[in-house]
Design a protein around this motif. Structure first.
Motif, PDB file in Angstrom:
ATOM      1  N   LEU A 552       0.835  -1.203   0.000  1.00 49.46           N
ATOM      2  CA  LEU A 552       0.000   0.000   0.000  1.00 49.46           C
ATOM      3  C   LEU A 552       0.867   1.248   0.000  1.00 49.46           C
ATOM      4  N   GLY A 553       0.562   2.157  -0.916  1.00 47.74           N
ATOM      5  CA  GLY A 553       1.158   3.486  -0.904  1.00 47.74           C
ATOM      6  C   GLY A 553       0.145   4.478  -0.358  1.00 47.74           C
ATOM      7  N   VAL A 554       0.579   5.311   0.573  1.00 53.96           N
ATOM      8  CA  VAL A 554      -0.300   6.317   1.187  1.00 53.96           C
ATOM      9  C   VAL A 554       0.221   7.684   0.757  1.00 53.96           C
ATOM     10  N   ILE A 555      -0.503   8.324  -0.150  1.00 60.24           N
ATOM     11  CA  ILE A 555      -0.026   9.580  -0.734  1.00 60.24           C
ATOM     12  C   ILE A 555      -0.594  10.745   0.060  1.00 60.24           C
ATOM     13  N   LEU A 556       0.314  11.544   0.571  1.00 59.24           N
ATOM     14  CA  LEU A 556      -0.036  12.663   1.441  1.00 59.24           C
ATOM     15  C   LEU A 556      -0.250  13.938   0.632  1.00 59.24           C
ATOM     16  N   HIS A 557      -1.217  14.717   1.033  1.00 55.28           N
ATOM     17  CA  HIS A 557      -1.337  16.062   0.468  1.00 55.28           C
ATOM     18  C   HIS A 557      -0.250  16.933   1.083  1.00 55.28           C
ATOM     19  N   ILE A 558       0.234  17.913   0.326  1.00 55.65           N
ATOM     20  CA  ILE A 558       1.351  18.724   0.824  1.00 55.65           C
ATOM     21  C   ILE A 558       1.005  19.462   2.118  1.00 55.65           C
ATOM     22  N   THR A 559      -0.286  19.707   2.370  1.00 58.70           N
ATOM     23  CA  THR A 559      -0.673  20.379   3.616  1.00 58.70           C
ATOM     24  C   THR A 559      -0.544  19.458   4.827  1.00 58.70           C
ATOM     25  N   GLU A 560      -0.351  18.160   4.588  1.00 54.86           N
ATOM     26  CA  GLU A 560      -0.213  17.208   5.692  1.00 54.86           C
ATOM     27  C   GLU A 560       1.243  16.997   6.101  1.00 54.86           C
ATOM     28  N   LEU A 561       2.147  17.656   5.409  1.00 54.82           N
ATOM     29  CA  LEU A 561       3.573  17.492   5.684  1.00 54.82           C
ATOM     30  C   LEU A 561       4.070  18.580   6.625  1.00 54.82           C
ATOM     31  N   ASP A 562       5.184  18.289   7.316  1.00 55.21           N
ATOM     32  CA  ASP A 562       5.734  19.265   8.246  1.00 55.21           C
ATOM     33  C   ASP A 562       6.669  20.271   7.577  1.00 55.21           C
ATOM     34  N   LEU A 574      -1.049  14.087  13.047  1.00 59.69           N
ATOM     35  CA  LEU A 574      -1.950  13.301  12.192  1.00 59.69           C
ATOM     36  C   LEU A 574      -1.759  11.825  12.513  1.00 59.69           C
ATOM     37  N   ILE A 575      -2.477  11.350  13.521  1.00 54.63           N
ATOM     38  CA  ILE A 575      -2.278  10.017  14.085  1.00 54.63           C
ATOM     39  C   ILE A 575      -2.552   8.916  13.062  1.00 54.63           C
ATOM     40  N   ARG A 576      -3.462   9.139  12.131  1.00 56.90           N
ATOM     41  CA  ARG A 576      -3.851   8.055  11.235  1.00 56.90           C
ATOM     42  C   ARG A 576      -2.711   7.581  10.342  1.00 56.90           C
ATOM     43  N   TYR A 577      -1.660   8.379  10.213  1.00 53.43           N
ATOM     44  CA  TYR A 577      -0.545   7.981   9.355  1.00 53.43           C
ATOM     45  C   TYR A 577       0.544   7.207  10.106  1.00 53.43           C
ATOM     46  N   ALA A 578       0.317   6.918  11.380  1.00 49.30           N
ATOM     47  CA  ALA A 578       1.276   6.102  12.115  1.00 49.30           C
ATOM     48  C   ALA A 578       1.236   4.669  11.582  1.00 49.30           C
ATOM     49  N   TYR A 638     -12.449  12.419   7.364  1.00 47.84           N
ATOM     50  CA  TYR A 638     -13.467  12.387   8.412  1.00 47.84           C
ATOM     51  C   TYR A 638     -13.925  10.941   8.588  1.00 47.84           C
ATOM     52  N   GLY A 639     -14.604  10.664   9.685  1.00 49.18           N
ATOM     53  CA  GLY A 639     -15.131   9.321   9.913  1.00 49.18           C
ATOM     54  C   GLY A 639     -14.351   8.560  10.969  1.00 49.18           C
ATOM     55  N   ASP A 640     -14.876   7.384  11.297  1.00 46.39           N
ATOM     56  CA  ASP A 640     -14.291   6.553  12.352  1.00 46.39           C
ATOM     57  C   ASP A 640     -13.504   5.370  11.823  1.00 46.39           C
ATOM     58  N   GLY A 641     -13.351   5.264  10.504  1.00 44.77           N
ATOM     59  CA  GLY A 641     -12.615   4.155   9.921  1.00 44.77           C
ATOM     60  C   GLY A 641     -13.542   3.190   9.224  1.00 44.77           C
ATOM     61  N   LEU A 676     -11.694   8.306   7.556  1.00 48.98           N
ATOM     62  CA  LEU A 676     -11.088   8.243   8.882  1.00 48.98           C
ATOM     63  C   LEU A 676     -10.540   9.607   9.264  1.00 48.98           C
ATOM     64  N   ASP A 677     -10.971  10.096  10.399  1.00 46.05           N
ATOM     65  CA  ASP A 677     -10.432  11.340  10.926  1.00 46.05           C
ATOM     66  C   ASP A 677      -8.933  11.196  11.149  1.00 46.05           C
ATOM     67  N   ARG A 678      -8.190  12.265  10.838  1.00 49.39           N
ATOM     68  CA  ARG A 678      -6.735  12.164  10.913  1.00 49.39           C
ATOM     69  C   ARG A 678      -6.195  12.101  12.333  1.00 49.39           C
ATOM     70  N   SER A 679      -7.058  12.303  13.325  1.00 52.05           N
ATOM     71  CA  SER A 679      -6.620  12.225  14.718  1.00 52.05           C
ATOM     72  C   SER A 679      -6.772  10.814  15.292  1.00 52.05           C
ATOM     73  N   LYS A 680      -7.226   9.863  14.459  1.00 53.40           N
ATOM     74  CA  LYS A 680      -7.501   8.506  14.947  1.00 53.40           C
ATOM     75  C   LYS A 680      -6.563   7.501  14.285  1.00 53.40           C
ATOM     76  N   PRO A 681      -6.215   6.405  15.000  1.00 53.86           N
ATOM     77  CA  PRO A 681      -5.322   5.392  14.417  1.00 53.86           C
ATOM     78  C   PRO A 681      -6.018   4.600  13.315  1.00 53.86           C
ATOM     79  N   THR A 682      -5.221   4.059  12.405  1.00 55.57           N
ATOM     80  CA  THR A 682      -5.735   3.367  11.228  1.00 55.57           C
ATOM     81  C   THR A 682      -5.631   1.853  11.382  1.00 55.57           C
ATOM     82  N   ASP A 683      -6.697   1.153  11.001  1.00 55.16           N
ATOM     83  CA  ASP A 683      -6.670  -0.306  10.862  1.00 55.16           C
ATOM     84  C   ASP A 683      -6.235  -0.591   9.425  1.00 55.16           C
ATOM     85  N   TRP A 684      -4.929  -0.806   9.224  1.00 55.93           N
ATOM     86  CA  TRP A 684      -4.405  -0.928   7.869  1.00 55.93           C
ATOM     87  C   TRP A 684      -4.926  -2.163   7.146  1.00 55.93           C
TER      88      TRP A 684
END
Length: 734
Positions: A552-562, A574-578, A638-641, A676-684
């Motif tokens: 899986l590739g997870v492509i980030l929008h530039i606004t999500e980068l530091d 952004l917890i969901r990208y852990a 947005y959302g709970d996963g 999935l809200d970006r503040s929540k962990p992801t079930d990959w």
């Protein structure tokens, strides 16, 4: 040691002033902007010379939210406003925060309000004196003007259908419709005025002839307050409906200029009339609201004269005449050749020891269609184009329109002027989706491209990206472009797309039907040809030899980068990208920044193609995945996963407007999304299961988009593989 502004004025007998004036491409003035040299001359008593915003000179700034435009030298600020952004016209993800220059470069005497003061102070002295110089108008001009209308309604220039001298609102703005029984009582007012000081006087008289004022513009409110005309801010916000309280929050949805104006009067909230632009107005309720709520502000305008940046010498009318007939005011030059101003400033070294002669304006052009005013001149000779499928580009070469126009611009060098979100000094790394525009256009045309500004008054192409709403001036050729319906090319602080003046639109194709709907609502003709040019990538780069290395590739929008660097990481919040250890070798987070070279772009595309599946918050992450046949889904924020098939035609479904536009244009009715809200962990595992289970290949016929290309093609729509000559793409300044 640099001379003081007072010493410069005494030595030269004129004041150097930066303001947002008219250019030789404009046959009109904006009343608000033109007040800057007028008020400076009225208070200073000396002629005014216009100076570029970027200069090494000592100069003055007065009326207008223009503080963020000044660079270099020393600027004496008198009642000026400021944007929090250095580039407020840019898209939100590309805006750069304004940072005031070093201490002493901006000397604050007064500002439009406390927000502007804070932005420009940079730790230096903050005088705490707020107010626009237009407050002083009644001290110089107080005529006896008979009242002709019960209510004057002042429109912002972004709400106008054109730049005529009558107020003609955009047809979609129903709130400005006036019923027949009120046509003699309610008067729409535009700030667009003919060239000349006398027109400013006439516009002021027009406002003074109203018993009440409601206004979208700050200076409509300032003038009304200064002359004691009952008034209200006419807010375009839909809530609350009718008369309400406007919270003066600098970070809120209201026009920052209006917020700063009222904050400068010491208020924390103010009465306003809230009226959605798309709905009809109850004009009797508006007039009743003005009468019920307005009270004089009690502003002490004399303080602005005390704060004037050099010794004031206020103009007094002579022999029964008005100030408008005074030689200093009559002699003001209000239209300039900006390039000539900049050249004169460079020749003077940005200083005023030897001031350049005052530039006489070029003759005002006759009112004409934008194409007649702005189209480039034809070349003197035909050009030999070393390709068998492109005829010579001379004026008599017989090339069919609109192709001849783009070719005609290249009499001296064969290259295509193209607007795209290119690299900048602040952001030297390319963003993949934006930069591919230049590569694809050059490859299909078989000639290089060169950068064209988003507001440059030339003929140009506009390709990949949600950049159509940023384009104004010149002759535009849209091909596969996206348009944000909420963005405004005339005034970025006002929501909603409007058609800019002095701009000719040639729409060959758009990204999707949402973009088409936006332009059609502005009266622009649009064909039903949709698609994103990034879809063409596999014809140039087949990528058949790329090994699959990640599930899986997870492509980030530039606004999500530091940051904006090649190695920038996802923001820690952004917890969901852990990615847990068990998935470290299976999941690849992809930053779309890449070196601004064809090799750098190709390597980034290969990184995406190396993944067996893709989820993306970036539109072009999905376009690239779809065109290479990689299972993919939109990674909704947005959302709970949960995985959802969102209905593209249902506007209650939360879908990024770019995704809705592209997929609708490609013929899809639903969008596969993992929410999935970006503040929540992801079930990959759940993400992978959803993507593989729901994805279906996107069937899209790109031949209409290819045939709509606004230049002769160096490739065939029927070929599955296209060459990409290094001699062409390596010459582009990405």
């Amino acid at each position: 040691m640099a001379p003081t502004l007072d010493a410069i004025v005494r030595a030269q007998g004129e004041v150097p002033l930066g303001w947002a004036g008219s250019t030789t491409l404009m046959d009109y003035l904006n009343f608000e902007d033109a007040l800057s040299p007028i008020m400076t001359a009225l208070v200073g008593g000396v002629p005014v010379r216009r100076v570029p915003a970027r200069s090494q000179s000592v100069r003055m700034a007065a009326i207008g939210a223009i503080g963020h435009t000044f660079e270099g030298g020393q600027v004496h600020v008198w009642g000026t406003g400021c944007s929090p952004w250095k580039n407020p016209s840019a898209s939100p993800d590309r805006r750069v925060a304004f940072e005031a220059p070093a201490h002493g470069a901006m000397v604050l005497h007064a500002t439009s309000g406390p927000v502007a003061e804070k932005l420009m102070a940079n730790g230096g002295p903050r005088p705490g004196l707020y107010g626009d110089p237009a407050w002083l108008l009644p001290q110089f001009y107080r005529p006896q003007v008979a009242k002709k209308w019960k209510l004057g309604v002042i429109l912002h220039v972004s709400e106008l259908a054109d730049r005529s001298f009558e107020a003609r609102p955009l047809s979609a703005f129903q709130r400005y419709q006036i019923p027949d029984e009120l046509k003699d009582h309610i008067h729409l007012i535009t700030t667009v005025t003919p060239l000349g000081v006398s027109s400013i006087q006439a516009k002021l008289d027009e406002i003074l002839a109203c018993e009440r004022i409601v206004s979208m513009t700050m200076h409509g409110l300032v003038v009304a307050e200064a002359y004691g005309i009952p008034n209200l801010y006419f807010s375009p916000l839909s809530e609350p409906r009718g008369l309400g309280r406007l919270e003066l929050d600098p970070n809120g949805p209201s026009d920052l200029r209006i917020v700063d104006f009222y904050l400068g009067l010491g208020r924390r909230q103010t009465a306003a009339y809230f009226q959605d632009r798309g709905l009809a107005t109850d004009w009797h309720a508006v007039m009743e609201a003005v009468d019920r709520t307005w009270e004089p502000s009690g502003f002490a305008a004399d303080r602005l004269i005390d704060a004037f940046p050099f010794k004031p010498s206020p103009i007094k009318p002579r022999g029964g005449r008005t100030v408008w007939q005074h030689p200093v005011i009559k002699g003001l030059v209000l239209q300039h050749d900006v390039a000539q101003l900049q050249q004169q400033d460079r020749e003077a070294g940005g200083g005023f020891a030897a001031a350049p002669a005052r530039a006489a304006p070029s003759p005002a052009p006759a009112r004409a269609e934008p194409s007649a005013m702005l189209a480039p001149a034809k070349p003197r000779e035909a050009v030999e184009v070393r390709r068998t499928d492109i005829p010579p580009a001379g004026p008599d070469a017989g090339v069919p329109e609109p192709l001849a126009t783009l070719l005609r611009m290249n009499a001296d060098r064969i290259s295509i002027p193209l607007s795209w979100a290119a690299t900048t000094r602040e952001s030297p790394h390319a963003n993949l989706g934006d930069t591919l525009s230049a590569l694809i256009v050059a490859g299909m045309a078989g000639v290089p491209v060169r950068r064209a500004g988003f507001d440059q008054p030339i003929e140009r192409m506009v390709g990949v990206g949600t950049i159509g709403h940023n384009q104004r001036n010149g002759v535009l050729h849209f091909w596969g472009t996206g348009v944000d319906a909420e963005r405004n090319p005339v005034d970025p602080l006002v929501h909603g797309y409007v058609r800019p003046a002095n701009t000719e639109f040639n729409i060959h194709a758009l990204r999707g039907p949402n973009s088409a709907r936006t332009l059609r609502a502005a009266g622009i003709e649009v064909p039903d040809i949709f698609g994103d040019p990034v879809w063409m990538l596999p014809r140039f780069w087949p990528m058949r030899d790329v090994d699959k290395t990640h599930d899986l590739g997870v492509i980030l929008h530039i606004t999500e980068l530091d940051g904006r660097e090649l190695d920038s990481q996802v923001k820690a919040s952004l917890i969901r990208y852990a990615v847990p250890d068990a998935f470290k070798d299976r999941i690849r987070l992809i930053n779309t920044h890449c070196p601004p070279t064809p090799e750098g772009m190709k390597a980034k595309v290969a990184e995406i193609v190396s993944c067996r599946a893709i989820v993306s918050t970036s539109l072009h992450g999905l376009v690239i995945a779809e065109t290479y046949g990689i299972p993919c889904a939109w990674f909704a924020t947005y959302g709970d996963g949960e995985g959802r098939m969102l209905d593209l035609g249902n506007h209650e479904h939360q879908i990024d407007h770019r995704m809705r536009d592209f997929y609708s244009g490609a013929g899809r009715t639903t969008l596969s999304s993992y929410c999935l809200d970006r503040s929540k962990p992801t079930d990959w595992n759940a993400v992978l299961s959803w993507v593989y289970g729901k994805w279906r290949p996107l069937t899209y016929d790109d031949r209409p988009l290819i045939r709509a290309f606004p230049m002769p093609l160096a490739v065939s729509p029927d070929d599955s593989s296209w060459p990409l000559p290094a001699a062409i793409v390596d010459r582009i300044d990405y």
